[in-house]
Design a protein around this motif. Structure first.
Motif, PDB file in Angstrom:
ATOM      1  N   GLY A 174       0.780  -1.222   0.000  1.00  0.00           N
ATOM      2  CA  GLY A 174       0.000   0.000   0.000  1.00  0.00           C
ATOM      3  C   GLY A 174       0.815   1.276   0.000  1.00  0.00           C
ATOM      4  O   GLY A 174       0.359   2.305   0.499  1.00  0.00           O
ATOM      5  N   GLY A 175       2.017   1.227  -0.551  1.00  0.00           N
ATOM      6  CA  GLY A 175       2.861   2.412  -0.587  1.00  0.00           C
ATOM      7  C   GLY A 175       3.652   2.642   0.677  1.00  0.00           C
ATOM      8  O   GLY A 175       4.493   3.543   0.733  1.00  0.00           O
ATOM      9  N   LEU A 176       3.401   1.858   1.720  1.00  0.00           N
ATOM     10  CA  LEU A 176       4.171   1.960   2.959  1.00  0.00           C
ATOM     11  C   LEU A 176       5.555   1.360   2.752  1.00  0.00           C
ATOM     12  O   LEU A 176       5.774   0.534   1.864  1.00  0.00           O
ATOM     13  CB  LEU A 176       3.460   1.232   4.098  1.00  0.00           C
ATOM     14  N   THR A 177       6.497   1.788   3.576  1.00  0.00           N
ATOM     15  CA  THR A 177       7.825   1.193   3.543  1.00  0.00           C
ATOM     16  C   THR A 177       8.137   0.570   4.896  1.00  0.00           C
ATOM     17  O   THR A 177       7.473   0.842   5.893  1.00  0.00           O
ATOM     18  CB  THR A 177       8.911   2.240   3.218  1.00  0.00           C
ATOM     19  N   ARG A 178       9.131  -0.274   4.901  1.00  0.00           N
ATOM     20  CA  ARG A 178       9.637  -0.869   6.128  1.00  0.00           C
ATOM     21  C   ARG A 178      11.145  -0.720   6.107  1.00  0.00           C
ATOM     22  O   ARG A 178      11.767  -0.664   5.038  1.00  0.00           O
ATOM     23  CB  ARG A 178       9.214  -2.337   6.214  1.00  0.00           C
ATOM     24  N   LEU A 179      11.758  -0.623   7.276  1.00  0.00           N
ATOM     25  CA  LEU A 179      13.196  -0.432   7.383  1.00  0.00           C
ATOM     26  C   LEU A 179      13.883  -1.710   7.855  1.00  0.00           C
ATOM     27  O   LEU A 179      13.279  -2.531   8.547  1.00  0.00           O
ATOM     28  CB  LEU A 179      13.524   0.686   8.373  1.00  0.00           C
ATOM     29  N   LYS A 193       7.140  -7.507  -9.025  1.00  0.00           N
ATOM     30  CA  LYS A 193       5.802  -7.900  -9.449  1.00  0.00           C
ATOM     31  C   LYS A 193       4.943  -8.015  -8.201  1.00  0.00           C
ATOM     32  O   LYS A 193       5.448  -7.987  -7.072  1.00  0.00           O
ATOM     33  CB  LYS A 193       5.835  -9.230 -10.205  1.00  0.00           C
ATOM     34  N   VAL A 194       3.632  -8.113  -8.388  1.00  0.00           N
ATOM     35  CA  VAL A 194       2.721  -8.303  -7.269  1.00  0.00           C
ATOM     36  C   VAL A 194       2.450  -9.797  -7.145  1.00  0.00           C
ATOM     37  O   VAL A 194       2.234 -10.492  -8.141  1.00  0.00           O
ATOM     38  CB  VAL A 194       1.404  -7.530  -7.487  1.00  0.00           C
ATOM     39  N   GLY A 246      -2.398 -10.559  -4.699  1.00  0.00           N
ATOM     40  CA  GLY A 246      -2.730  -9.187  -5.000  1.00  0.00           C
ATOM     41  C   GLY A 246      -2.330  -8.193  -3.933  1.00  0.00           C
ATOM     42  O   GLY A 246      -2.618  -6.998  -4.059  1.00  0.00           O
ATOM     43  N   LYS A 247      -1.647  -8.642  -2.893  1.00  0.00           N
ATOM     44  CA  LYS A 247      -1.280  -7.765  -1.776  1.00  0.00           C
ATOM     45  C   LYS A 247       0.219  -7.568  -1.651  1.00  0.00           C
ATOM     46  O   LYS A 247       0.706  -6.441  -1.666  1.00  0.00           O
ATOM     47  CB  LYS A 247      -1.838  -8.328  -0.473  1.00  0.00           C
ATOM     48  N   TYR A 248       0.943  -8.662  -1.527  1.00  0.00           N
ATOM     49  CA  TYR A 248       2.365  -8.572  -1.265  1.00  0.00           C
ATOM     50  C   TYR A 248       3.162  -8.322  -2.536  1.00  0.00           C
ATOM     51  O   TYR A 248       2.760  -8.726  -3.635  1.00  0.00           O
ATOM     52  CB  TYR A 248       2.865  -9.850  -0.595  1.00  0.00           C
ATOM     53  N   LEU A 249       4.321  -7.687  -2.368  1.00  0.00           N
ATOM     54  CA  LEU A 249       5.220  -7.432  -3.481  1.00  0.00           C
ATOM     55  C   LEU A 249       6.307  -8.502  -3.550  1.00  0.00           C
ATOM     56  O   LEU A 249       6.694  -9.075  -2.532  1.00  0.00           O
ATOM     57  CB  LEU A 249       5.895  -6.064  -3.322  1.00  0.00           C
TER      58      LEU A 249
END
Length: 377
Positions: free
Chosen positions: A114-119, A293-294, A298-301
């Motif tokens: 959803g456009g969020l990032t994680r570190l 790719k997705v 349909g959720k995870y990258l």
């Protein structure tokens, strides 16, 4: 150094030149609740009798290994030779403030959902780390990135696509019940799942409990290379402000001429470590453009950390230059290269790596001044 015994000096003298040279918050991820180089020698006298070359002394060997492999800065050899620890860190507003982030030698940011990032912080000297919070779940591409450092990987749960890959890694997983209250703890003043934390003492307890090897293997090669002294990118474009273009936290880095570092901002404010109120700052910033790719759900990258011709930018000392990167296989080690095909050598200091999706690379920005940056927003 060669020690040569002179034997008989009756022969004529000849001079020879030697030339050369790595469970969902919904569903499967139970994230949580509660040219060859050859050495060149100076010409020497050739004599009939010669002692064999003596090995380097322990002091000479130590001098070659007394640098932090993550920063290129001086470090005790015993610590420099150990495997680092990587840790997944939440990067949503619910996870703020984060704790312990300023202690990471390398910080890697990549898109999640959803456009969020994680570190993912990489820590070479982890024994005395203060609390690191909030520890979150992994995605398989973060695990591949961790594996590039031969690191011990810390996370609290995982997406289903990471399950198989994690079996081949040395990891500390908060979903493993025997590690609760040994490695992982909860801060009751914050809401789950954003309140899990670890520290240096608990990391060591987990490594000992699992019996993991703490030293690098004989074949390990450092992920990064460094120049001996700070340098300028003479032909680089002016880069007083840079941004990777993430759509939610909208981070950016501002070059601080007084410190020679890039200060990081996100969510419209300075990005600080809540444990010491220190703003995150870095000598090197790297934008690494990756294919993706997705996943079928349909959720995870599925971000591809392997490429034969990936692109990106290297930013340091107020300048930016184009780079390429290569990693042959996902569980291998990547390398960065300059325009001439030489392996990139970083300036000594901390590094922040932003993984940018290939169809969002046009959002990356390099600005000659803060005024130019503000005008673009």
């Amino acid at each position: 150094m060669k020690q040569m015994k002179l034997a008989v000096l009756f022969a004529s003298i000849c001079c020879i030149a030697f030339v050369g040279c790595g469970k969902a918050e919904n569903g499967n991820e139970q994230d949580v609740v509660p040219t060859e180089t050859v050495e060149t020698e100076a010409p020497e006298e050739v004599i009939p009798t010669e002692e064999p070359e003596e090995p380097e002394t322990e002091t000479e060997v130590a001098a070659a290994n007394d640098r932090n492999p993550l920063t290129g800065e001086p470090m005790d050899e015993a610590i420099a030779s150990q495997r680092p620890v990587t840790c997944m860190i939440g990067n949503t507003t619910d996870a703020m403030p984060q704790y312990g982030t300023s202690y990471a030698d390398v910080m890697i940011e990549a898109p999640a959902e959803g456009g969020l990032t994680r570190l993912m912080g990489v820590f070479q000297d982890y024994a005395n780390l203060p609390n690191i919070m909030s520890v979150r779940s992994c995605r398989h591409y973060y695990a591949y990135l961790s594996n590039e450092f031969e690191a011990i990987y810390v996370h609290y749960g995982q997406a289903i696509y990471a399950t198989e890959m994690l079996k081949s890694l040395d990891d500390l997983n908060g979903l493993d019940g025997d590690l609760e209250n040994v490695v992982f703890f909860r801060d009751n003043s914050r809401k789950a799942p954003h309140n899990a934390y670890i520290n240096g003492e608990s990391i060591i307890a987990g490594i000992e409990k699992r019996g993991y090897r703490t030293q690098h293997g004989d074949t390990y090669q450092n992920r990064y290379r460094f120049v001996d002294a700070d340098r300028e990118l003479e032909n680089g474009e002016t880069a007083m402000v840079v941004e990777p273009g993430y759509s939610v936290n909208k981070p950016w880095f501002v070059y601080n001429e007084s410190t020679g570092l890039y200060d990081r901002y996100q969510y419209r404010a300075a990005h600080v470590d809540g444990g010491n109120n220190e703003q995150l700052s870095y000598k090197n910033v790297i934008f690494q453009v990756c294919d993706y790719k997705v996943e079928p759900d349909g959720k995870y990258l599925d971000v591809k950390t392997a490429s034969y011709g990936g692109t990106g930018k290297y930013i340091t000392n107020g300048k930016a230059m184009d780079i390429t990167w290569v990693k042959e296989v996902e569980d291998g080690v990547g390398r960065y290269y300059d325009a001439d095909g030489n392996e990139l050598e970083l300036n000594p200091g901390k590094t922040f790596v932003c993984i940018v999706l290939n169809d969002e690379a046009d959002r990356m920005g390099v600005y000659a001044s803060e005024a130019d940056f503000e005008a673009s927003r």
